[in-house]
Design a protein around this motif. Structure first.
Motif, PDB file in Angstrom:
ATOM      1  N   GLN A  79       0.829  -1.195   0.000  1.00 26.50           N
ATOM      2  CA  GLN A  79       0.000   0.000   0.000  1.00 26.50           C
ATOM      3  C   GLN A  79       0.871   1.255   0.000  1.00 26.50           C
ATOM      4  O   GLN A  79       2.065   1.195   0.259  1.00 26.50           O
ATOM      5  CB  GLN A  79      -0.925   0.011   1.218  1.00 26.50           C
ATOM      6  N   GLU A  80       0.236   2.378  -0.317  1.00 22.24           N
ATOM      7  CA  GLU A  80       0.954   3.651  -0.231  1.00 22.24           C
ATOM      8  C   GLU A  80       1.396   3.886   1.202  1.00 22.24           C
ATOM      9  O   GLU A  80       0.673   3.565   2.146  1.00 22.24           O
ATOM     10  CB  GLU A  80       0.065   4.802  -0.702  1.00 22.24           C
ATOM     11  N   SER A  81       2.587   4.464   1.360  1.00 19.93           N
ATOM     12  CA  SER A  81       3.130   4.617   2.707  1.00 19.93           C
ATOM     13  C   SER A  81       4.058   5.820   2.765  1.00 19.93           C
ATOM     14  O   SER A  81       4.744   6.139   1.787  1.00 19.93           O
ATOM     15  CB  SER A  81       3.896   3.349   3.099  1.00 19.93           C
ATOM     16  N   ASP A  82       4.079   6.463   3.936  1.00 21.49           N
ATOM     17  CA  ASP A  82       5.076   7.509   4.179  1.00 21.49           C
ATOM     18  C   ASP A  82       6.205   6.990   5.070  1.00 21.49           C
ATOM     19  O   ASP A  82       7.078   7.750   5.477  1.00 21.49           O
ATOM     20  CB  ASP A  82       4.429   8.750   4.805  1.00 21.49           C
ATOM     21  N   LYS A  83       6.176   5.684   5.394  1.00 21.46           N
ATOM     22  CA  LYS A  83       7.192   5.064   6.247  1.00 21.46           C
ATOM     23  C   LYS A  83       7.998   4.060   5.414  1.00 21.46           C
ATOM     24  O   LYS A  83       7.449   3.071   4.915  1.00 21.46           O
ATOM     25  CB  LYS A  83       6.555   4.358   7.447  1.00 21.46           C
ATOM     26  N   TRP A  84       9.304   4.318   5.294  1.00 27.32           N
ATOM     27  CA  TRP A  84      10.180   3.454   4.507  1.00 27.32           C
ATOM     28  C   TRP A  84      11.466   3.198   5.286  1.00 27.32           C
ATOM     29  O   TRP A  84      12.028   4.108   5.897  1.00 27.32           O
ATOM     30  CB  TRP A  84      10.514   4.115   3.162  1.00 27.32           C
ATOM     31  N   TRP A  85      11.919   1.943   5.264  1.00 29.96           N
ATOM     32  CA  TRP A  85      13.197   1.594   5.883  1.00 29.96           C
ATOM     33  C   TRP A  85      14.329   1.852   4.894  1.00 29.96           C
ATOM     34  O   TRP A  85      14.229   1.485   3.725  1.00 29.96           O
ATOM     35  CB  TRP A  85      13.212   0.112   6.262  1.00 29.96           C
ATOM     36  N   VAL A  86      15.391   2.458   5.378  1.00 33.13           N
ATOM     37  CA  VAL A  86      16.606   2.579   4.578  1.00 33.13           C
ATOM     38  C   VAL A  86      17.745   1.895   5.336  1.00 33.13           C
ATOM     39  O   VAL A  86      17.907   2.085   6.548  1.00 33.13           O
ATOM     40  CB  VAL A  86      16.964   4.052   4.275  1.00 33.13           C
ATOM     41  N   ASP A  87      18.494   1.075   4.641  1.00 32.34           N
ATOM     42  CA  ASP A  87      19.673   0.399   5.189  1.00 32.34           C
ATOM     43  C   ASP A  87      20.838   0.612   4.240  1.00 32.34           C
ATOM     44  O   ASP A  87      20.690   0.472   3.016  1.00 32.34           O
ATOM     45  CB  ASP A  87      19.408  -1.097   5.366  1.00 32.34           C
ATOM     46  N   PHE A  88      21.992   0.945   4.804  1.00 34.78           N
ATOM     47  CA  PHE A  88      23.190   1.125   3.996  1.00 34.78           C
ATOM     48  C   PHE A  88      24.410   0.961   4.885  1.00 34.78           C
ATOM     49  O   PHE A  88      24.293   0.826   6.111  1.00 34.78           O
ATOM     50  CB  PHE A  88      23.202   2.485   3.294  1.00 34.78           C
ATOM     51  N   ALA A  89      25.586   0.952   4.280  1.00 31.82           N
ATOM     52  CA  ALA A  89      26.842   0.805   5.016  1.00 31.82           C
ATOM     53  C   ALA A  89      27.498   2.176   5.164  1.00 31.82           C
ATOM     54  O   ALA A  89      27.838   2.830   4.171  1.00 31.82           O
ATOM     55  CB  ALA A  89      27.779  -0.152   4.286  1.00 31.82           C
ATOM     56  N   GLY A  90      27.652   2.628   6.418  1.00 31.64           N
ATOM     57  CA  GLY A  90      28.267   3.922   6.679  1.00 31.64           C
ATOM     58  C   GLY A  90      29.781   3.846   6.574  1.00 31.64           C
ATOM     59  O   GLY A  90      30.404   2.911   7.087  1.00 31.64           O
ATOM     60  N   VAL A  91      30.356   4.828   5.918  1.00 30.99           N
ATOM     61  CA  VAL A  91      31.818   4.918   5.772  1.00 30.99           C
ATOM     62  C   VAL A  91      32.247   6.282   6.303  1.00 30.99           C
ATOM     63  O   VAL A  91      32.081   7.306   5.635  1.00 30.99           O
ATOM     64  CB  VAL A  91      32.249   4.742   4.309  1.00 30.99           C
ATOM     65  N   LEU A  92      32.764   6.306   7.536  1.00 30.95           N
ATOM     66  CA  LEU A  92      33.169   7.553   8.174  1.00 30.95           C
ATOM     67  C   LEU A  92      34.471   7.336   8.931  1.00 30.95           C
ATOM     68  O   LEU A  92      34.702   6.271   9.507  1.00 30.95           O
ATOM     69  CB  LEU A  92      32.097   8.049   9.157  1.00 30.95           C
TER      70      LEU A  92
END
Length: 398
Positions: A79-92
């Motif tokens: 369904q339409e949503s304003d909630k999305w998960w984002v996952d990524f690898a941080g490089v700092l």
């Protein structure tokens, strides 16, 4: 035209700022807070967009004008949503801060995603998270025992244990999970898998107690994050805890089980058969932490913090034979109350967080279990402190 212009101005004045700015871009910064190089540390966040978007909306994560490999998943699939998960690898680098942009919408070119990584499968008994050929976790659907297996070919890392635990005000222990536990998938993909378990307790000693447990399995690292949240309006729960049993080789006098504890300094020791080693944190006392060692029931003080010290224990440990190693860590160690980490020579591990009487309705405990090969200096991609001190994500106002 003179009549139209006031209407346009009125619309602009009454439209939320997030909607009249770039609705297809949101911005955040990522900061390294602890002074550790983070080259590939997992970052996972639930994003709230200004407005709901359809299921197939393309997303892209950008840093310094370049796309970053990231996984975007709808928190409300189908369904339409304003909630999305984002996952990524941080490089700092240590103490570095970097700016990121999330671009989304029908005109967005989808960003790159990891091609290989975690694969989730499930049946009526268990969830399986596999990153072939490296590691495979099996999680009971009712959360009994927390983990059924952690296979790190050719080694199995676990034996059966109690898993997550509650202790009531009378001192009775209750295993979390079992009948009445509901579970669902929060997100899944090559970069991260998230599972959620929920239950309302029915035992008279736990009347009104309900809990939620999230298990997060990020790719690039072989750890599992366990987030426990307990709603306890009548203050029936005195402590939260867990028990695991590592599948260690039996210890001998020549090859004992090896242990590192993260107090305010590293305390290391070895455990002969039938021995224990225990980190006790009592921040209300003149000595805020102590490490004890010896036969069960006959422990002797091994090391302690200086008297009246403010150097609190960090709350992590390494447990090892000559093939396997577990790096474990507990967040906010000893801040909500007294804490205890106990390690037996046979690989039985337990932790307890005891809550002060004035603590509010929700009680929490966040732990990490990083399964690697021995020695951890070669087998682990990062340190326990890196798990305990995740990168800090802060949204930028439009």
């Amino acid at each position: 035209m003179h009549k139209t212009l006031p209407l346009i101005l009125l619309a602009l004045l009454t439209t939320p700022l997030a909607a009249i700015s770039s609705a297809d871009e949101i911005h955040f910064t990522l900061r390294e807070p602890y002074g550790i190089m983070r080259h590939g540390i997992p970052v996972g966040e639930l994003v709230t967009l200004p407005a709901a978007v359809p299921e197939g909306t393309p997303f892209r994560l950008v840093r310094d004008g370049k796309p970053v490999r990231a996984q975007f998943r709808n928190a409300m699939p189908g369904q339409e949503s304003d909630k999305w998960w984002v996952d990524f690898a941080g490089v700092l680098d240590p103490f570095e801060t970097a700016a990121f942009t999330i671009q989304y919408g029908p005109e967005t070119q989808p960003g790159p995603e990891r091609e290989r990584g975690h694969v989730l499968s499930e049946n009526e008994d268990a969830y399986t998270i596999a990153n072939a050929p490296y590691i495979e976790w099996k999680v009971p659907r009712d959360l009994s025992g927390l983990l059924a297996s952690v296979s790190y070919p050719p080694l199995e890392h676990l034996q059966p244990a109690n898993g997550l635990l509650l202790r009531d005000a009378q001192g009775n222990q209750h295993r979390m999970g079992g009948a009445g536990t509901k579970s669902r998938v929060l997100r899944q993909g090559p970069m991260a898998v998230g599972l959620r378990f929920e239950k309302t307790e029915t035992a008279p000693e736990l009347a009104g107690v309900s809990w939620t447990v999230d298990l997060i399995f990020p790719a690039r690292v072989s750890w599992m994050e366990v987030d426990v949240r307990v709603d306890d309006p009548q203050q029936h729960v005195a402590a939260l805890g867990w028990q695991l049993h590592l599948n260690l080789d039996p210890p001998t006098a020549k090859e004992p089980t090896l242990v590192d504890f993260g107090a305010s300094r590293t305390v290391y020791g070895s455990l002969r058969p039938e021995w224990q080693m225990e980190l006790r944190a009592r921040p209300s006392l003149e000595i805020p932490w102590q490490v004890w060692r010896g036969k069960a029931g006959e422990l002797r003080l091994m090391e302690a913090a200086p008297l009246k010290s403010a150097a609190f224990a960090e709350g992590w440990a390494h447990v090892m034979d000559r093939r396997r190693c577990l790096a474990l860590a507990v967040s906010e160690f000893s801040k909500p109350g007294d804490e205890q980490l106990t390690i037996d020579a046979d690989g039985t591990l337990s932790a307890w967080r005891t809550f002060a009487a004035e603590v509010g309705q929700e009680k929490t405990m966040r732990s990490w279990f990083h399964f690697v090969t021995f020695p951890h200096q070669l087998g682990a991609a990062t340190s326990p402190q890196s798990m305990q001190n995740p990168l800090i994500l802060q949204w930028t106002k439009p």
